[in-house]
Design an enzyme around this catalytic site. Structure first.
Site, PDB file in Angstrom:
ATOM      1  N   ARG A  25       0.801  -1.117  -0.035  1.00 41.63           N
ATOM      2  CA  ARG A  25      -0.104   0.000   0.053  1.00 41.63           C
ATOM      3  C   ARG A  25       0.756   1.322   0.156  1.00 41.63           C
ATOM      4  O   ARG A  25       0.450   2.117   0.584  1.00 41.63           O
ATOM      5  CB  ARG A  25      -0.904   0.078   1.332  1.00 41.63           C
ATOM      6  CG  ARG A  25      -2.055  -1.100   1.103  1.00 41.63           C
ATOM      7  CD  ARG A  25      -3.097  -0.660   0.524  1.00 41.63           C
ATOM      8  NE  ARG A  25      -4.272  -1.695   0.178  1.00 41.63           N
ATOM      9  CZ  ARG A  25      -5.361  -1.424   0.968  1.00 41.63           C
ATOM     10  NH1 ARG A  25      -5.501  -0.582   1.780  1.00 41.63           N
ATOM     11  NH2 ARG A  25      -6.085  -2.310   0.778  1.00 41.63           N
ATOM     12  N   ARG A  29      -3.925   6.943   0.410  1.00 38.79           N
ATOM     13  CA  ARG A  29      -4.550   8.190   1.049  1.00 38.79           C
ATOM     14  C   ARG A  29      -3.447   8.823   2.001  1.00 38.79           C
ATOM     15  O   ARG A  29      -3.738   9.865   2.461  1.00 38.79           O
ATOM     16  CB  ARG A  29      -5.980   7.763   1.805  1.00 38.79           C
ATOM     17  CG  ARG A  29      -6.954   7.952   0.854  1.00 38.79           C
ATOM     18  CD  ARG A  29      -8.294   7.130   1.440  1.00 38.79           C
ATOM     19  NE  ARG A  29      -7.840   5.775   1.980  1.00 38.79           N
ATOM     20  CZ  ARG A  29      -8.921   4.816   2.517  1.00 38.79           C
ATOM     21  NH1 ARG A  29     -10.085   5.155   2.276  1.00 38.79           N
ATOM     22  NH2 ARG A  29      -8.676   3.846   2.878  1.00 38.79           N
ATOM     23  N   ARG A  38      -7.463  11.407  -5.873  1.00 35.28           N
ATOM     24  CA  ARG A  38      -8.860  10.951  -5.457  1.00 35.28           C
ATOM     25  C   ARG A  38      -9.871  11.907  -5.263  1.00 35.28           C
ATOM     26  O   ARG A  38     -11.041  11.606  -5.275  1.00 35.28           O
ATOM     27  CB  ARG A  38      -8.613  10.209  -4.179  1.00 35.28           C
ATOM     28  CG  ARG A  38      -7.987   8.874  -4.171  1.00 35.28           C
ATOM     29  CD  ARG A  38      -9.073   7.734  -4.640  1.00 35.28           C
ATOM     30  NE  ARG A  38      -9.799   7.256  -3.838  1.00 35.28           N
ATOM     31  CZ  ARG A  38     -10.871   7.528  -3.300  1.00 35.28           C
ATOM     32  NH1 ARG A  38     -11.698   8.319  -4.218  1.00 35.28           N
ATOM     33  NH2 ARG A  38     -11.753   7.073  -2.349  1.00 35.28           N
ATOM     34  N   ASP A  74      -6.641  -3.390  -7.502  1.00 31.54           N
ATOM     35  CA  ASP A  74      -7.149  -3.804  -6.073  1.00 31.54           C
ATOM     36  C   ASP A  74      -7.253  -5.252  -6.382  1.00 31.54           C
ATOM     37  O   ASP A  74      -7.729  -5.854  -7.622  1.00 31.54           O
ATOM     38  CB  ASP A  74      -8.416  -3.173  -5.665  1.00 31.54           C
ATOM     39  CG  ASP A  74      -8.770  -3.435  -4.257  1.00 31.54           C
ATOM     40  OD1 ASP A  74      -8.550  -2.671  -3.447  1.00 31.54           O
ATOM     41  OD2 ASP A  74      -9.493  -4.533  -3.975  1.00 31.54           O
ATOM     42  N   TYR A 150     -14.259 -12.333   0.672  1.00 35.56           N
ATOM     43  CA  TYR A 150     -15.037 -11.060   0.452  1.00 35.56           C
ATOM     44  C   TYR A 150     -16.416 -11.568  -0.344  1.00 35.56           C
ATOM     45  O   TYR A 150     -17.348 -10.864   0.035  1.00 35.56           O
ATOM     46  CB  TYR A 150     -14.153 -10.111  -0.462  1.00 35.56           C
ATOM     47  CG  TYR A 150     -13.206  -9.340   0.313  1.00 35.56           C
ATOM     48  CD1 TYR A 150     -13.548  -8.344   1.112  1.00 35.56           C
ATOM     49  CD2 TYR A 150     -11.833  -9.637   0.570  1.00 35.56           C
ATOM     50  CE1 TYR A 150     -12.830  -7.319   1.798  1.00 35.56           C
ATOM     51  CE2 TYR A 150     -10.948  -9.044   1.198  1.00 35.56           C
ATOM     52  CZ  TYR A 150     -11.380  -7.865   2.116  1.00 35.56           C
ATOM     53  OH  TYR A 150     -10.572  -7.215   2.792  1.00 35.56           O
TER      54      TYR A 150
END
Ligand code: CP3
Length: 359
Positions: A25, A29, A38, A74, A150
């Site tokens: 990662r 952010r 973003r 992702d 998921y």
């Protein structure tokens, strides 16, 4: 441009000038440059536009001086062509529109062709290989178990109860789902390698929720299928999970030239459990990046002391960089890893333990 091959050499357990370092990662952010993009585009919009995905991949490479780039994408992108729907709801993480709960649901999954259905990811890889030049590019996919969790739960989960209930109560449904997913993920990873990824990582982020017994019978054969398909393409393969202390020997059996270690086990103990015929990646606690620099320094030195200059250590966190992480601390860790692992300046074990009162 100078070729930086220390990451690829370490994956193969070859000697390196200094320990290579990159971060899971590393784009995200915590970085103002990412947040600026973003503001205009959603996460999926960035992934769908190869030029944007490539730009976001390059941000941490330029800013931090890491030894590898990881493709911006992702692990849940393959869920979209499966026909299940994927959204990233604010503050909630991923949401799957039509979770898979039954035999009919598994039968109804669309076939996925990586070249056409996920071609935008492959295009980002091609662009990046043109732009990165000296720095190697890592492709990735989720491991079958983590992706299955998921799509069965419908999103993130703490207990994985629906996932485990399928395993225990409807094993034929579970195995059919894992068979399909592992086939799709293997093809997707191979397509990434053929598009130019120079190493690949499979993320089994939540495998640590399983007992070794369940991992062995419900998960290992499917991870193995994905890992073997990638290995046949002759690029280094990294096998990553968290909370895996009791699973490490089984993860090694499933495959990988490099095994990820999280911070719950000291790096040398984890490496001893695995044996010295694999490389290891890790394992600073991501929360340490919020600590004062002297504390970070002590822990970085401790990890390097435990690696003890053996070939086959790639420095990373034990899991991804957290939101709000101070960028300067991330940058400082890159410099520390390079500085403290450079042979003429590398501290001996004794010097290191004297240099920090507490490790
Ligand atoms: O590492 C990188 O810099 C490459 C990009 C990358 C992303 N996701 C982008 C992303 C990678 C390697 C991933 C992998 C991924 N995605 C994993 C495995 C790694 C891990 O952390 O265990 C998992 C479990 C996912 C699924 C996922 N994607 C979740 C649970 C979330 C929400 C979490 C959150 O922080 O909101 C995402 C969203 C996501 N994927 C973000 C990023 C940068 C969040 C940032 C955003 O919304 O812009």
């Amino acid at each position: 441009m100078e070729i930086n091959d220390r990451f690829l050499r370490a994956c193969r357990r070859k000697p390196v000038d200094v320990t290579p370092v990159w971060f899971m990662r590393q784009a995200g952010r915590y970085m103002p440059e990412y947040r600026a993009i973003r503001e205009k585009y959603s996460l999926l919009e960035i992934c769908y536009q190869p030029e944007l995905a490539a730009e976001v991949t390059l941000q941490p490479v330029r800013l931090l001086g890491v030894d590898a780039a990881i493709l911006f994408a992702d692990i849940l992108l393959p869920v979209i062509p499966l026909g299940l729907g994927l959204e990233f709801a604010k503050g909630e993480g991923p949401v799957i529109g039509k979770p898979v709960r039954s035999l009919e649901d598994v039968r109804a999954l669309n076939p996925v062709d990586a070249e056409t259905d996920l071609g935008y990811v492959l295009e980002a890889i091609r662009i990046l290989r043109g732009e990165l030049k000296g720095v190697p590019l890592i492709g990735f996919c989720g491991a079958p178990f983590t992706v299955a969790s998921y799509i069965i739960e419908g999103g993130s989960s703490r207990e994985f109860l629906k996932t485990k209930t399928m395993m225990y109560s409807a094993p034929e449904v579970w195995h059919m789902l894992m068979e399909k997913l592992s086939g799709i993920l293997a093809e997707y990873l191979v397509a990434q390698i053929r598009a130019g990824a120079q190493a690949v990582q499979i993320f089994d982020s939540w495998a640590g929720a399983l007992s070794p017994q369940d991992y062995e019978s419900f998960v290992l054969p499917y991870s193995q299928k994905v890992l073997q398909a990638a290995k046949a393409e002759n690029v280094p393969v990294i096998h990553f999970g968290t909370n895996t202390t009791t699973l490490l020997p089984l993860m090694k059996r499933a495959g990988g030239d490099v095994i990820g270690l999280d911070w719950r086990i000291p790096l040398d103990d984890g490496w001893a459990l695995l044996g010295d015929d694999v490389a290891v990646q890790g394992n600073l606690d991501p929360a340490l990046l919020f600590a004062p620099l002297p504390k970070i320094q002590t822990r970085v030195q401790d990890i390097l002391r435990r690696a003890a200059g053996r070939p086959g250590h790639i420095f990373n966190l034990g899991h991804g960089i957290l939101q709000h992480t101070p960028v300067d601390n991330v940058k400082a860790v890159v410099d520390m890893v390079h500085e403290y692992s450079r042979p003429p300046f590398a501290l001996s074990g004794a010097e290191r333990s004297r240099s920090g009162e507490e490790v």
